[in-house]
Design a protein around this motif. Sequence first.
Motif, short mmCIF file in Angstrom:
data_model
loop_
_atom_site.label_atom_id
_atom_site.label_comp_id
_atom_site.label_asym_id
_atom_site.label_seq_id
_atom_site.Cartn_x
_atom_site.Cartn_y
_atom_site.Cartn_z
N ASP A 105 -22.18 1.10 62.87
CA ASP A 105 -21.44 1.36 64.10
C ASP A 105 -21.56 0.20 65.09
O ASP A 105 -20.61 -0.16 65.76
CB ASP A 105 -21.94 2.66 64.74
CG ASP A 105 -21.09 3.09 65.92
OD1 ASP A 105 -19.86 3.22 65.74
OD2 ASP A 105 -21.65 3.30 67.01
N ARG A 110 -14.65 -0.95 63.70
CA ARG A 110 -14.21 0.43 63.47
C ARG A 110 -14.84 0.90 62.17
O ARG A 110 -15.08 0.09 61.28
CB ARG A 110 -12.68 0.50 63.30
CG ARG A 110 -11.91 0.18 64.57
CD ARG A 110 -10.45 -0.17 64.28
NE ARG A 110 -10.26 -1.38 63.48
CZ ARG A 110 -10.39 -2.62 63.93
NH1 ARG A 110 -10.75 -2.85 65.16
NH2 ARG A 110 -10.18 -3.66 63.14
N TRP A 111 -15.07 2.20 62.04
CA TRP A 111 -15.53 2.75 60.77
C TRP A 111 -15.23 4.22 60.73
O TRP A 111 -14.96 4.85 61.75
CB TRP A 111 -17.01 2.46 60.52
CG TRP A 111 -17.99 3.27 61.32
CD1 TRP A 111 -18.41 3.02 62.59
CD2 TRP A 111 -18.64 4.48 60.91
NE1 TRP A 111 -19.30 3.99 62.99
CE2 TRP A 111 -19.45 4.90 61.97
CE3 TRP A 111 -18.60 5.24 59.74
CZ2 TRP A 111 -20.23 6.05 61.90
CZ3 TRP A 111 -19.39 6.39 59.68
CH2 TRP A 111 -20.18 6.77 60.74
N ALA A 125 -15.25 0.48 56.83
CA ALA A 125 -15.54 -0.23 58.08
C ALA A 125 -14.62 -1.43 58.15
O ALA A 125 -14.23 -1.99 57.13
CB ALA A 125 -17.00 -0.66 58.13
#
Length: 150
Positions: A105, A110-111, A125
């Motif tokens: 994170d 982004r993930w 991710a």
Amino acid sequence: MKQNSPEVTTGIRNFSLQLSSTPRGARLARLLATEQLRSWAIPLDPARHVIAELSANAATHGRTPGRDFRLLLYVVAGTLRIEVTDTRADRLPTARPGLGLLLVDALADRWGVIPGLPPRKTVWAEVDFSPDPESLSSGGTGALPQGPQE
């Protein structure tokens, strides 16, 4: 181990590995992906750390004896998408992720998680980077498909 790394002239590059769900498989995923990123002239950090963590999670928490996990990397313009698919859809990241996913994170732009056909799930991710101008001139500025974000 299966390897497939075709480069397409549209500027979309991809690399896929199928590896055993073992510590050795996770290590190979990190090492081979790092070499692929080097060949694409993509900055290694933070991508290799994200790859290492997602691969280790697949080999540890997503492990089903006798079943492999898959690592897929692809690049469109200035975004590297990392996807790791395992065969433990029953073990999704929780609302309170462990240290490894907190690292993902922090490092990824982004993930998220995409449920697959049972018994699969894919943790993905994306890492944004500044593409070198030469790779942009080879074409392709399409957007990456978006999975559900969590």
